[in-house]
Design a protein around this motif. Structure first.
Motif, PDB file in Angstrom:
ATOM      1  N   MET A   1       1.064  -1.066   0.051  1.00 38.35           N
ATOM      2  CA  MET A   1      -0.163  -0.023  -0.064  1.00 38.35           C
ATOM      3  C   MET A   1       0.920   1.159  -0.122  1.00 38.35           C
ATOM      4  SD  MET A   1      -2.671   1.171   2.879  1.00 38.35           S
ATOM      5  CE  MET A   1      -3.513  -0.272   2.725  1.00 38.35           C
ATOM      6  N   ASP A   2       0.553   2.102  -0.844  1.00 42.10           N
ATOM      7  CA  ASP A   2       1.391   3.289  -0.930  1.00 42.10           C
ATOM      8  C   ASP A   2       0.966   4.162   0.108  1.00 42.10           C
ATOM      9  OD1 ASP A   2      -0.857   4.763  -1.856  1.00 42.10           O
ATOM     10  OD2 ASP A   2      -0.471   4.312  -3.853  1.00 42.10           O
ATOM     11  N   ALA A   3       1.901   5.412   0.458  1.00 42.00           N
ATOM     12  CA  ALA A   3       1.796   6.589   1.324  1.00 42.00           C
ATOM     13  C   ALA A   3       0.408   7.060   0.974  1.00 42.00           C
ATOM     14  CB  ALA A   3       2.820   7.400   1.472  1.00 42.00           C
ATOM     15  N   PHE A   4       0.052   7.536  -0.086  1.00 46.36           N
ATOM     16  CA  PHE A   4      -1.225   8.263  -0.370  1.00 46.36           C
ATOM     17  C   PHE A   4      -2.497   7.417  -0.044  1.00 46.36           C
ATOM     18  CE2 PHE A   4      -5.227   8.789  -3.096  1.00 46.36           C
ATOM     19  CZ  PHE A   4      -5.360  10.089  -2.951  1.00 46.36           C
ATOM     20  N   THR A   5      -2.532   6.052  -0.398  1.00 45.56           N
ATOM     21  CA  THR A   5      -3.612   5.162   0.270  1.00 45.56           C
ATOM     22  C   THR A   5      -3.805   4.845   1.684  1.00 45.56           C
ATOM     23  OG1 THR A   5      -3.342   4.026  -1.842  1.00 45.56           O
ATOM     24  CG2 THR A   5      -4.580   2.938  -0.118  1.00 45.56           C
ATOM     25  N   ALA A   6      -2.558   4.820   2.111  1.00 47.21           N
ATOM     26  CA  ALA A   6      -2.312   4.626   3.763  1.00 47.21           C
ATOM     27  C   ALA A   6      -2.997   5.939   4.472  1.00 47.21           C
ATOM     28  CB  ALA A   6      -0.955   4.369   4.102  1.00 47.21           C
ATOM     29  N   GLU A  34     -18.040  17.021  10.013  1.00 41.13           N
ATOM     30  CA  GLU A  34     -17.528  15.772   9.727  1.00 41.13           C
ATOM     31  C   GLU A  34     -18.110  14.768   8.937  1.00 41.13           C
ATOM     32  OE1 GLU A  34     -14.461  15.454  11.070  1.00 41.13           O
ATOM     33  OE2 GLU A  34     -14.840  16.421  12.833  1.00 41.13           O
ATOM     34  N   GLN A  35     -19.258  14.885   8.522  1.00 42.26           N
ATOM     35  CA  GLN A  35     -20.091  14.076   7.450  1.00 42.26           C
ATOM     36  C   GLN A  35     -19.747  14.667   6.348  1.00 42.26           C
ATOM     37  OE1 GLN A  35     -22.235  11.179   7.754  1.00 42.26           O
ATOM     38  NE2 GLN A  35     -21.443  11.320   5.529  1.00 42.26           N
ATOM     39  N   GLY A  36     -19.392  16.133   6.044  1.00 38.92           N
ATOM     40  CA  GLY A  36     -19.011  16.693   4.880  1.00 38.92           C
ATOM     41  C   GLY A  36     -17.544  16.129   4.517  1.00 38.92           C
ATOM     42  N   GLU A  37     -16.910  16.283   5.504  1.00 40.62           N
ATOM     43  CA  GLU A  37     -15.318  15.500   5.368  1.00 40.62           C
ATOM     44  C   GLU A  37     -15.397  14.180   4.917  1.00 40.62           C
ATOM     45  OE1 GLU A  37     -11.189  16.022   5.483  1.00 40.62           O
ATOM     46  OE2 GLU A  37     -12.680  17.377   5.410  1.00 40.62           O
ATOM     47  N   LEU A  38     -16.027  13.591   5.668  1.00 39.16           N
ATOM     48  CA  LEU A  38     -16.117  12.228   5.180  1.00 39.16           C
ATOM     49  C   LEU A  38     -16.757  12.052   3.775  1.00 39.16           C
ATOM     50  CD1 LEU A  38     -15.516   9.368   6.241  1.00 39.16           C
ATOM     51  CD2 LEU A  38     -17.928   9.068   6.992  1.00 39.16           C
ATOM     52  N   ASP A  39     -17.788  12.600   3.424  1.00 39.52           N
ATOM     53  CA  ASP A  39     -18.061  12.445   1.899  1.00 39.52           C
ATOM     54  C   ASP A  39     -17.034  12.900   0.933  1.00 39.52           C
ATOM     55  OD1 ASP A  39     -20.661  11.709   2.975  1.00 39.52           O
ATOM     56  OD2 ASP A  39     -21.516  13.760   2.713  1.00 39.52           O
ATOM     57  N   ASP A  40     -16.317  13.914   1.394  1.00 40.66           N
ATOM     58  CA  ASP A  40     -15.165  14.312   0.548  1.00 40.66           C
ATOM     59  C   ASP A  40     -14.074  13.385   0.296  1.00 40.66           C
ATOM     60  OD1 ASP A  40     -16.466  16.828  -0.121  1.00 40.66           O
ATOM     61  OD2 ASP A  40     -15.193  18.185   1.463  1.00 40.66           O
ATOM     62  N   LEU A  41     -13.636  12.790   1.669  1.00 42.05           N
ATOM     63  CA  LEU A  41     -12.741  11.742   1.541  1.00 42.05           C
ATOM     64  C   LEU A  41     -13.213  10.668   0.943  1.00 42.05           C
ATOM     65  CD1 LEU A  41     -11.644  12.067   5.033  1.00 42.05           C
ATOM     66  CD2 LEU A  41     -10.141  12.618   3.120  1.00 42.05           C
ATOM     67  N   HIS A  42     -14.241  10.260   0.774  1.00 40.76           N
ATOM     68  CA  HIS A  42     -14.934   9.008   0.175  1.00 40.76           C
ATOM     69  C   HIS A  42     -14.993   9.427  -1.664  1.00 40.76           C
ATOM     70  CE1 HIS A  42     -16.278   5.864   2.994  1.00 40.76           C
ATOM     71  NE2 HIS A  42     -16.328   6.928   3.694  1.00 40.76           N
ATOM     72  N   ARG A  43     -15.295  10.737  -1.874  1.00 37.79           N
ATOM     73  CA  ARG A  43     -15.210  10.931  -3.136  1.00 37.79           C
ATOM     74  C   ARG A  43     -13.779  10.973  -3.610  1.00 37.79           C
ATOM     75  NH1 ARG A  43     -18.739  14.355  -2.784  1.00 37.79           N
ATOM     76  NH2 ARG A  43     -17.682  16.143  -1.752  1.00 37.79           N
ATOM     77  N   LEU A  44     -12.635  11.134  -2.935  1.00 38.31           N
ATOM     78  CA  LEU A  44     -11.251  11.254  -3.168  1.00 38.31           C
ATOM     79  C   LEU A  44     -11.045   9.666  -3.220  1.00 38.31           C
ATOM     80  CD1 LEU A  44      -8.698  12.918  -3.758  1.00 38.31           C
ATOM     81  CD2 LEU A  44      -8.312  12.895  -1.302  1.00 38.31           C
ATOM     82  N   ALA A  45     -11.311   9.179  -2.451  1.00 34.98           N
ATOM     83  CA  ALA A  45     -10.967   7.656  -2.673  1.00 34.98           C
ATOM     84  C   ALA A  45     -11.323   7.145  -3.960  1.00 34.98           C
ATOM     85  CB  ALA A  45     -11.531   6.925  -1.347  1.00 34.98           C
ATOM     86  N   GLU A  47     -12.253   8.404  -6.596  1.00 35.35           N
ATOM     87  CA  GLU A  47     -11.434   9.127  -7.710  1.00 35.35           C
ATOM     88  C   GLU A  47     -10.150   8.191  -8.162  1.00 35.35           C
ATOM     89  OE1 GLU A  47     -11.347  13.273  -7.275  1.00 35.35           O
ATOM     90  OE2 GLU A  47     -13.494  13.515  -7.543  1.00 35.35           O
ATOM     91  N   HIS A  48      -9.530   7.835  -7.063  1.00 35.00           N
ATOM     92  CA  HIS A  48      -8.275   7.403  -7.004  1.00 35.00           C
ATOM     93  C   HIS A  48      -8.187   5.756  -6.948  1.00 35.00           C
ATOM     94  CE1 HIS A  48      -6.087  10.848  -7.274  1.00 35.00           C
ATOM     95  NE2 HIS A  48      -7.050  11.436  -6.521  1.00 35.00           N
ATOM     96  N   GLY A  49      -9.539   5.100  -6.950  1.00 31.45           N
ATOM     97  CA  GLY A  49      -9.723   3.766  -6.906  1.00 31.45           C
ATOM     98  C   GLY A  49      -9.192   2.947  -5.823  1.00 31.45           C
TER      99      GLY A  49
END
Length: 57
Positions: A1-6, A34-45, A47-49
């Protein structure tokens, strides 16, 4: 697992914990943030598979 994913997975876990804590204490504003932040993190994830399904309940 790379640093970005971790790092991304760690941020998701931390945000999930913070969201749960905000809900438990009745802090609706913080829970919304926090829900908004979590939504953004899930979207970012997505986008990067990065698979995060196993982290969330």
């Amino acid at each position: 697992m790379d640093a970005f994913t971790a790092g991304l997975l760690q941020r998701i876990r931390t945000t999930e914990t913070d969201l749960m804590r905000a809900r438990e204490t009745g802090d609706d504003f913080l829970a919304e943030v926090e829900q908004g932040e979590l939504d953004d993190l899930h979207r970012l994830a997505a986008e990067h598979g990065v698979e995060v399904g196993a982290l969330t309940s």
